[in-house]
Design an enzyme around this catalytic site. Structure first.
Site, PDB file in Angstrom:
ATOM      1  N   TYR A 173       2.080 -12.410  12.173  1.00 54.87           N
ATOM      2  CA  TYR A 173       3.269 -11.341  11.694  1.00 54.87           C
ATOM      3  C   TYR A 173       4.279 -11.335  12.863  1.00 54.87           C
ATOM      4  CZ  TYR A 173       0.177  -9.773   7.834  1.00 54.87           C
ATOM      5  OH  TYR A 173      -0.342  -9.736   6.502  1.00 54.87           O
ATOM      6  N   ARG A 190       1.875  -2.436  12.124  1.00 52.84           N
ATOM      7  CA  ARG A 190       2.832  -1.268  11.972  1.00 52.84           C
ATOM      8  C   ARG A 190       2.457  -0.377  12.941  1.00 52.84           C
ATOM      9  NH1 ARG A 190       3.968  -0.231   6.117  1.00 52.84           N
ATOM     10  NH2 ARG A 190       5.372   1.350   6.879  1.00 52.84           N
ATOM     11  N   ASP A 197       2.473  -4.734   2.031  1.00 53.54           N
ATOM     12  CA  ASP A 197       2.753  -3.278   1.594  1.00 53.54           C
ATOM     13  C   ASP A 197       4.098  -3.173   1.093  1.00 53.54           C
ATOM     14  OD1 ASP A 197       0.400  -2.076   2.067  1.00 53.54           O
ATOM     15  OD2 ASP A 197       0.831  -1.502   3.858  1.00 53.54           O
ATOM     16  N   ARG A 237      -1.991  -9.437   1.639  1.00 53.77           N
ATOM     17  CA  ARG A 237      -1.550  -8.376   0.698  1.00 53.77           C
ATOM     18  C   ARG A 237      -0.442  -7.568   1.679  1.00 53.77           C
ATOM     19  NH1 ARG A 237      -6.379  -5.532  -1.650  1.00 53.77           N
ATOM     20  NH2 ARG A 237      -7.143  -5.935   0.395  1.00 53.77           N
TER      21      ARG A 237
END
Length: 329
Positions: free
Chosen positions: A144, A237, A82, A80
């Site tokens: 990522y 992040r 953001d 999921r």
């Protein structure tokens, strides 16, 4: 399918591969499991997960599937994302029966879904997977990429995909030294949204963490590449924001270890903007390999066995080894 994970996630009842027929009164038995590979620009979406009254990737895809199959379709995603986070190789799974797909080829399903979904969503592959395949629970690892621009002028061609620092070089060697403290299995409580960590394990395994320079359509960027399993909310992040603090010379590399040991979100760097993060791809065990695919003999990057992943990987990036499953970064 066997789930190999150090941080166990429990499958919903009846969702295991090869699950027996549902009992009377339960959901109807489905005969096929399909998987979509999605790319999307995260800017217009309020994240992946469906939310009432909000434009989300899952909501958009499920609305398209409902139009196509004339019934509600519930999907499961690999990770999921953001609000504002992009994806190159998101995977979504769902079950259908013979009636749903009668007379429809996988390429025709892909074309129909691309016609029905939002213009910022692209269905790059439709595949049939072993019955009961779960994009989330069968995943071994997720990858990522985070892109940073240090150019003084705004890089207009890639601005929606980067964190623009507005000039000033980053010390990549210092960032790599700091990143070394984060590789392996650790308690990453300092690197997640505090509210999301209440009552949950914050131990995660980062398999690979690289910092390097590359170009995107001629624009130089610094890329932070992370491969791991159980990513916490905003973990990637926050890792990036912490490493940028080191790269700017505001802290030394050893500070990253202190942040890790503090187990307190306030100890870490800022949460890097969502725009620079891309969910790159996800890996699955060999027994989850596609039975057939709309993409031809070479399936999408991150799918199937390691040989397929290496052959299909974007920009020649090879797949990593096995890693425990995760849900969110």
């Amino acid at each position: 399918m066997t789930q190999t994970t150090q941080h166990t996630q429990t499958r919903p009842a009846g969702s295991a591969a090869g699950a027996p027929a549902a009992a009377d009164g339960e959901r109807p038995v489905r005969e096929h499991t399909l998987a979509l590979t999605l790319s999307y620009n995260g800017a217009p979406f309020s994240g992946f997960a469906r939310q009432p009254g909000q434009l989300t990737v899952q909501g958009d895809v499920e609305a398209a599937l409902e139009l196509l199959f004339r019934r509600p379709i519930e999907t499961t995603c690999a990770g999921r994302t953001d609000a504002g986070v992009h994806a190159l190789g998101q995977v979504v799974s769902f079950d259908v029966d013979d009636v749903d797909i009668a007379g429809r080829s996988l390429p025709s399903l892909r074309r129909s879904l691309n016609a029905l979904t939002h213009e910022d969503v692209s269905i790059t592959a439709v595949e049939e997977r072993p019955l009961g395949f779960s994009a989330r629970f069968d995943a071994l690892w997720r990858e990522y990429h985070y892109h940073i621009s240090t150019e003084a002028a705004r890089p207009v061609l890639v601005a929606p995909l980067v964190w623009h620092l507005g000039g000033g070089a980053l010390d990549l060697d210092a960032m790599r030294a700091g990143a070394a403290f984060l590789k392996g299995e650790h308690d990453f409580k300092s690197f997640c949204l505090a509210a999301s960590a209440v009552g949950k394990s914050t131990v995660r395994d980062v398999r690979e963490l690289e910092v390097y320079q590359e170009e995107i359509v001629g624009c130089p960027v610094v890329t932070v590449r992370v491969v791991g399993s159980a990513f916490l909310h905003s973990m990637v992040r926050t890792i990036v924001g912490t490493l940028v603090t080191v790269g700017r010379g505001r802290q030394d590399a050893a500070w990253v270890r202190q942040v890790l040991e503090a187990r307190e979100r306030a100890a870490a760097g800022e949460n890097a903007p969502a725009s620079g993060l891309v969910f790159w791809r996800v890996g699955y065990p060999d027994e989850c390999a596609p039975l057939r695919s709309s993409a031809g003999s070479c399936v999408s990057a991150g799918m199937g066995d390691n040989a397929r992943q290496a052959a299909c990987a974007p920009d020649g990036v090879r797949s990593s080894g096995d890693a425990p499953s995760s849900d969110r970064a």
